[in-house]
Every structure is written in structure tokens, then in C-alpha cells.
Scaffold this active site. Structure first.
Site, PDB file in Angstrom:
ATOM      1  N   ARG A 124       1.773  -3.673   9.134  1.00  0.00           N
ATOM      2  CA  ARG A 124       0.952  -4.529   8.243  1.00  0.00           C
ATOM      3  C   ARG A 124       0.699  -5.913   8.835  1.00  0.00           C
ATOM      4  O   ARG A 124       0.671  -6.912   8.117  1.00  0.00           O
ATOM      5  CB  ARG A 124       1.591  -4.665   6.846  1.00  0.00           C
ATOM      6  CG  ARG A 124       1.794  -3.371   6.118  1.00  0.00           C
ATOM      7  CD  ARG A 124       0.483  -2.612   5.870  1.00  0.00           C
ATOM      8  NE  ARG A 124       0.811  -1.305   5.319  1.00  0.00           N
ATOM      9  CZ  ARG A 124       0.980  -0.217   6.079  1.00  0.00           C
ATOM     10  NH1 ARG A 124       0.782  -0.248   7.384  1.00  0.00           N
ATOM     11  NH2 ARG A 124       1.290   0.929   5.524  1.00  0.00           N
TER      12      ARG A 124
ATOM     13  N   SER B 112       0.797  -2.434  -2.697  1.00  0.00           N
ATOM     14  CA  SER B 112       2.170  -2.902  -2.462  1.00  0.00           C
ATOM     15  C   SER B 112       2.174  -4.402  -2.239  1.00  0.00           C
ATOM     16  O   SER B 112       1.433  -4.913  -1.406  1.00  0.00           O
ATOM     17  CB  SER B 112       2.757  -2.217  -1.221  1.00  0.00           C
ATOM     18  OG  SER B 112       2.887  -0.839  -1.474  1.00  0.00           O
TER      19      SER B 112
ATOM     20  N   GLU C 285       3.416  -8.686   1.522  1.00  0.00           N
ATOM     21  CA  GLU C 285       2.310  -8.092   2.275  1.00  0.00           C
ATOM     22  C   GLU C 285       1.007  -8.765   1.817  1.00  0.00           C
ATOM     23  O   GLU C 285       0.094  -8.999   2.598  1.00  0.00           O
ATOM     24  CB  GLU C 285       2.263  -6.585   1.985  1.00  0.00           C
ATOM     25  CG  GLU C 285       1.112  -5.883   2.675  1.00  0.00           C
ATOM     26  CD  GLU C 285       1.067  -4.397   2.367  1.00  0.00           C
ATOM     27  OE1 GLU C 285       2.131  -3.758   2.236  1.00  0.00           O
ATOM     28  OE2 GLU C 285      -0.055  -3.873   2.244  1.00  0.00           O
TER      29      GLU C 285
END
Ligand SMILES: Cc1cc2nc3c(=O)[nH]c(=O)nc-3n(C[C@H](O)[C@H](O)[C@H](O)COP(=O)(O)OP(=O)(O)OC[C@H]3O[C@@H](n4cnc5c(N)ncnc54)[C@H](O)[C@@H]3O)c2cc1C
Length: 293
Positions: A155, A204, A274
Site C-alpha cells: 500500500r 480498510s 492506509e
């Protein structure tokens, strides 16, 4: 080029929160992009970002026109290299590839962003990540960076500071399309069964720490269902914060801060967001404090 003044992010972002963007410029050509200076925020599809209720000053850029295009650069017997504009939606790319009998980018299935956002975030799923099929990125003024020069990891796209992705060169494949279609269908069904996809969220919120699942950690400290206003740490999947309707950015941030603080206090794990957070926030909420040395 279109210019919108004080356009609220909540009309564009997936969380349906966020105050006015002082100047939102939608660029349609490379020349328009090159002429922009002092860009504060690049807005993809708004599926992974949070700004305050007070909004964001300065210029935000978004991609339309030629930045939503797709062209074939090289067509080999097995692999095909494509150039996808930064503003092209992942879902549109996958549908167009499927019609052309091409696969290889199944890692983007179910990720509701643009190609620019996918590169910046190194988006991915259980089926892989963008880094696996990226050949190069193109920036403003035709600047080109080969994949091997980008320190991409989980990520994290590894782009140089301030780099704006105008297009990405991607490797697609003619091989194994039927198997990939089945894997994508299984993967999407699993997500539907386990994630709160019926409510606004940004997917998320935290990255999975090595050896842990962020959602299980948040669940283990008793925060499933914790609410601030209309924002909730999802009962269904604790790494999702959902908006039940009318939540403020501050409510979402309070959920983020509470999850971070309680997981750190009770497990010693400092979760890393994230979600990309921009703008000015009350210092007791953001930035999240690093763990004590
Ligand atoms: C329901 C749901 C499920 C999700 N599932 C996943 C998943 O399985 N896997 C996953 O990885 N993500 C997932 N996400 C998160 C999100 O979709 C991805 O991170 C996506 O890649 C973000 O793309 P975007 O275009 O929406 O970017 P935005 O959210 O608009 O922006 C995200 C970041 O990318 C930067 N950015 C965007 N475009 C550019 C550009 N052209 N040049 C430079 N920087 C740029 C922005 O400035 C910002 O820092 C999910 C989100 C939702 C809402």
C-alpha cells in the site's frame, strides 16, 4: 478545463464527508496539467482520503478528458503493454480488458479507485498488487519512471514527493483469463460476505501490521460498533469505518484516533493508517502519535 470553487469533498469522496475544496480543477489535456502550479491535492476517485470539515485551501486537481483513455502500446504473443490514463476507473479498465480478452490486472478487482490512485497507493487485494503489473509511470511533461526505480511496497506507491501520475503503463496478459475470472468472482463474493459494502466507507482504514490483521486487533480491544456521531467502527469488519448518514469528518477522525489509541494501549501495536489524511486537524487527534521510544 473546468474549475469549481469551494466544491465540498463530501460530494465526491467515498466516505461522503469532507468540507469545501477551495479550488478544484478538472484537467482534460496534458497541456492543462502542465500549466497548473502549486497543486495541494490530487484527487482520484476519493476512495481513500479524508479532509477536515473546514475543507482544504489551495488547488486540488482531478483528471478528466484524455486522462481517462486506454491505448495499446505493445502487443506481443503473450503479454500486452497498455497505457492507462490516471483518471480511468479500475472497474472500467477491467471491463474493457475483459472485452479485449485480456487479463493480468485482477488485483484491482473491487478496488473502487482510479489508475492514478492505484499507483499512488500500490492498490491490491488477495489477488496481488499493482506493483506486479506496473511497467512505468508517466508524470507531468512526459516525465517517465520505470517500475524498477519506484520503491513500492504494501500500500505504498513509492512515488517521488509531489509526483502527479498522468498515466501508467501496465502489463496485461492473454493467458489464463478464464481462471482469473473465476478467482475474481470468488474474491468479490468473499468481500461481499465479510465487508460492509452497503454503507459509505473508505475500505480498510489501517494497513495490516506484519503478522497481524488490523481489523482483528481493533475487534480484540472491544471497538466493533464504537461510534462518534454517525460514524461507526463497523460491526461487520472492524477495519472499516462506516458513515450511517450525516457523519462529519471529525467523527471519522475520532474513530480513527480511538482505534489507534486503544490498540496501542492494549496491544502495543501502533497501527499505520492506509487512508490518506490531508489538511489541518486538532492536534489531539492528528497526526497519530508514534509509539513511545
Ligand atoms: C469499499 C472500498 C474497498 C476498498 N478496497 C480496497 C482494496 O481491496 N485494496 C486496496 O488497495 N484499496 C482498497 N480501497 C481503497 C482505495 O480504493 C484505493 O486506495 C484506491 O487505489 C484509491 O484510488 P482513488 O483514485 O480513489 O484515490 P484517492 O482516494 O482519490 O486518493 C488516494 C491517494 O492517492 C493520491 N493520488 C490519486 N491519484 C493520483 C495521481 N494521479 N497522482 C498522484 N497521486 C494520486 C491522492 O493524492 C491520495 O494521496 C477500498 C476503498 C473502498 C471505498
Amino acid at each position: 478545463m473546468r474549475e469549481l470553487l469551494n466544491e465540498p469533498l463530501f460530494r465526491h469522496g467515498y466516505w461522503r464527508v469532507g468540507g469545501p475544496l477551495e479550488r478544484l480543477v478538472v484537467v482534460e489535456t496534458a497541456a492543462e496539467l502542465a500549466a497548473l502550479v502549486d497543486v495541494r491535492l490530487v484527487l482520484g476517485n476519493g476512495s481513500n482520503l479524508l479532509i477536515p470539515d473546514a475543507g482544504l485551501t489551495g488547488t486540488t486537481v482531478r483528471f478528466g478528458g484524455e486522462f481517462r483513455g486506454l491505448e495499446v502500446l505493445r502487443d506481443g504473443p503473450g503479454d500486452v503493454v497498455l497505457r492507462a490514463g490516471a483518471g480511468l476507473l479500475n472497474a472500467v479498465l477491467l471491463a474493457r480488458l475483459d472485452r479485449l480478452g485480456l487479463g493480468g490486472l485482477g488485483c484491482l478487482a473491487g478496488v473502487p479507485g482510479t489508475i492514478g490512485g492505484a499507483v499512488a497507493m500500490n492498490a491490491g487485494t488477495a489477488l496481488g498488487e499493482l506493483a506486479d503489473c506496473l511497467v512505468a509511470v508517466a508524470g507531468v511533461d512526459g516525465q517517465r519512471i520505470e517500475r524498477g526505480m519506484l520503491p513500492m511496497h504494501y500500500r505504498h506507491g513509492g512515488l517521488p514527493d509531489g509526483f502527479i501520475v498522468a498515466a501508467a503503463e501496465l502489463r496485461a496478459s492473454r493467458v489464463g483469463l478464464d481462471v482469473e475470472r473465476m478467482r475474481i468472482a470468488d474474491h468479490l463474493a468473499r468481500r461481499k460476505a465479510t465487508q460492509p459494502l452497503d454503507l459509505p466507507s473508505c475500505g480498510s482504514v489501517f494497513k495490516n501490521p506484519a503478522g497481524h490483521h488490523a481489523g482483528r486487533l481493533i475487534e480484540s480491544v472491544g471497538l466493533k460498533g464504537w461510534r462518534s456521531g454517525a460514524a461507526e467502527i463497523s460491526e461487520r469488519h472492524a477495519n472499516f469505518i462506516v458513515n450511517h448518514g450525516g457523519a462529519a469528518s471529525l467523527d471519522v477522525m475520532s474513530c480513527i484516533r480511538t482505534a489507534f489509541g486503544r490498540v496501542l494501549q492494549q496491544t502495543g501495536v501502533a497501527l499505520v493508517p492506509e487512508v490518506q489524511v490531508f489538511g489541518e486537524w486538532p492536534p489531539e487527534l492528528w497526526p497519530l502519535l508514534p509509539p513511545p521510544a
